[in-house]
Design an enzyme around this catalytic site. Structure first.
Site, PDB file in Angstrom:
ATOM      1  NE  ARG A 167     -28.796  20.609  16.910  1.00  0.00           N
ATOM      2  CZ  ARG A 167     -29.845  21.123  16.270  1.00  0.00           C
ATOM      3  NH1 ARG A 167     -30.544  22.109  16.812  1.00  0.00           N
ATOM      4  NH2 ARG A 167     -30.200  20.657  15.099  1.00  0.00           N
ATOM      5  CE1 TYR A 214      -7.861  24.518  31.837  1.00  0.00           C
ATOM      6  CE2 TYR A 214      -9.767  25.182  30.551  1.00  0.00           C
ATOM      7  CZ  TYR A 214      -8.707  24.335  30.756  1.00  0.00           C
ATOM      8  OH  TYR A 214      -8.484  23.306  29.890  1.00  0.00           O
ATOM      9  CG  ASP A 238     -15.220  28.634  36.001  1.00  0.00           C
ATOM     10  OD1 ASP A 238     -15.580  27.724  36.769  1.00  0.00           O
ATOM     11  OD2 ASP A 238     -14.501  28.440  35.007  1.00  0.00           O
ATOM     12  CE  LYS A 264     -11.285  20.095  35.120  1.00  0.00           C
ATOM     13  NZ  LYS A 264     -11.882  20.565  33.928  1.00  0.00           N
TER      14      LYS A 264
HETATM   15  C1  LIG Z   1     -11.954  26.535  36.332  1.00  0.00           C
HETATM   16  C2  LIG Z   1     -12.213  25.851  35.026  1.00  0.00           C
HETATM   17  N1  LIG Z   1     -13.157  26.330  34.207  1.00  0.00           N
HETATM   18  C3  LIG Z   1     -13.431  25.747  33.014  1.00  0.00           C
HETATM   19  C4  LIG Z   1     -12.724  24.651  32.576  1.00  0.00           C
HETATM   20  C5  LIG Z   1     -13.019  24.058  31.224  1.00  0.00           C
HETATM   21  O1  LIG Z   1     -13.780  22.910  31.356  1.00  0.00           O
HETATM   22  P1  LIG Z   1     -13.729  21.670  30.358  1.00  0.00           P
HETATM   23  O2  LIG Z   1     -12.366  21.083  30.423  1.00  0.00           O
HETATM   24  O3  LIG Z   1     -14.823  20.771  30.858  1.00  0.00           O
HETATM   25  O4  LIG Z   1     -14.033  22.203  28.981  1.00  0.00           O
HETATM   26  C6  LIG Z   1     -11.733  24.108  33.399  1.00  0.00           C
HETATM   27  C7  LIG Z   1     -10.967  22.933  32.958  1.00  0.00           C
HETATM   28  O5  LIG Z   1      -9.953  22.576  33.534  1.00  0.00           O
HETATM   29  C8  LIG Z   1     -11.467  24.734  34.651  1.00  0.00           C
HETATM   30  O6  LIG Z   1     -10.505  24.274  35.484  1.00  0.00           O
END
Ligand SMILES: Cc1ncc(COP(=O)(O)O)c(C=O)c1O
Length: 380
Positions: free
Chosen positions: A47, A99, A173, A198
């Site tokens: 961990r 998101y 992000d 992604k």
């Molecule tokens: C721009 C963005 N940030 C964060 C996330 C969250 O990521 P995760 O699905 O890996 O938890 C997503 C998921 O679609 C996203 O599109």
């Protein structure tokens, strides 16, 4: 070293035990100690740290131009851990197009711990300045945003945030752009966060998250939280992302090439009301996008003329574009955000047009992709 070389080598050395060229998947939860409190190579428990994860973390740091990388079990686990830097009764200013899962975490979970959130149009740096309060400790940006692909000038917002009292942290992000297209730390951000699910993973076969920072003190706080909270990825997941990253530059160039071809097809189509693509001349953020991004990426959104029903018909009629949530894989995906990825923003200030269709343009042959969209539009 240049980005393409770093993507293949950063954080990775042939294995010192046997010369394995690819970083092995260290399936171990614990490590032998030579004496009490004397771990052989600094590893105690997985961990806290695992060699496969360490290779990935170091690679991520190099790609983002940071000094410290951290990997998490998902993008949202990374987001949650960052938010744990804050104390109750402080304020977070976030973009008003993020998101849906990020919004849900902020609005439905973290508010219960007495964190206050407001959402502003970060594409206008002045509205960021207006929305900051004396208790703001963190500013959260997506650029390009999910799903409208809005563009925020990272440098301009960093300048505003960093002169504010209490010095809030600026988080970007960078999931849609990836470090190949955009490096927020070089533009003044304090923290970069990713859903590695992604483009970094790139093959729709792993869920993961990443955080990268420059500052050592901030990194130490985050490493403490990563271990104390424990939302870490397993070694196999780290291996898959490390492997995916090796082809990130090639994939991102091809995503862009295909996306441009799809945009050219959609821009004059009679059934398309409006198109959102960062490098398109109709995009209000095109100039900033071209300054801070190497190319326009592989994500496109557009509004269908016939409203929600037409959008749903269209996404159900494609044959190569798979109807699915998520994005950034080699295969093309299509979805209706209001009914799928962004259901949790319904009725809020972040509400999404029900006729909006989002494409994650893959790296297939572009003529096949256009043909597929063409026949799907004909069926609406
Ligand atoms: C721009 C963005 N940030 C964060 C996330 C969250 O990521 P995760 O699905 O890996 O938890 C997503 C998921 O679609 C996203 O599109």
């Amino acid at each position: 070293m240049n980005f393409e070389t770093l993507a293949i080598h950063a954080g990775q050395e042939p294995d010192p035990n046997n010369g394995a060229v690819m970083t092995p998947v260290y399936f171990t939860s614990t490590y032998m100690q030579d004496g009490v409190g004397k771990p052989r190579q600094g590893y105690e428990y997985s961990r806290t740290m695992n060699p496969t994860r360490k290779a990935l973390q170091d690679c991520l740091a190099a790609l983002e131009g940071g000094n410290h990388g951290l990997a998490f079990a998902s993008g949202l686990a990374a987001t949650d851990t960052i938010l744990r830097l804050l104390s109750a009764d402080t304020h977070v200013l976030a973009g008003n197009d993020v998101y849906g899962g990020t919004f849900r975490l902020f609005d439905k979970v973290l508010r219960r711990f007495n964190l206050d959130f407001t959402f502003a149009d970060t594409t206008d740096p002045e509205s960021v300045a207006d929305a900051l309060t004396p208790s703001t400790r963190l500013v959260w940006l997506e650029t390009p945003t999910n799903p409208y692909l809005r563009i925020t000038d990272i440098r301009a917002v960093a300048e505003i945030v960093h002169v504010h009292e209490n010095k809030p942290l600026l988080v970007v992000d960078n999931t849609f752009a990836t470090p190949y297209l955009q490096r927020p730390l070089e533009l003044g951000a304090d923290i970069v966060v990713h859903s590695m699910t992604k483009y970094l993973g790139g093959h729709s076969d792993v869920v993961g998250g990443a955080v990268v920072v420059k500052d050592k003190e901030l990194a130490e706080k985050l490493y403490f939280l990563q271990n104390a909270v424990g939302a870490v990825p397993g070694p196999m997941d780290c291996f898959l992302v490390l492997r995916g990253i090796k082809t990130l530059p090639l994939r991102m160039d091809r995503h862009f090439e295909n996306a441009v071809a799809v945009v050219e097809f959609l821009e004059n189509h009679p059934k398309v009301e409006k198109i959102f693509y960062p490098f398109h001349p109709s995009h209000p953020g095109q100039k900033i996008a071209k300054q801070q991004m190497k190319n326009g990426g592989g994500m496109i959104s557009f509004i269908m003329k016939g409203g929600r029903d037409a959008a749903i018909k269209m996404v159900e009629a494609t044959r190569i574009f798979t109807l699915a949530e998520s994005l950034g894989g080699v295969e093309s995906l299509i979805e209706v955000p209001a009914a799928m990825t962004h259901l949790s923003v319904a009725g809020s200030q972040l509400d999404v047009d029900p006729a909006l269709v989002r494409l994650s343009v893959g790296i297939e042959n572009k003529d096949d992709l256009i043909e597929d969209i063409k026949q799907a539009l004909e069926q609406t």
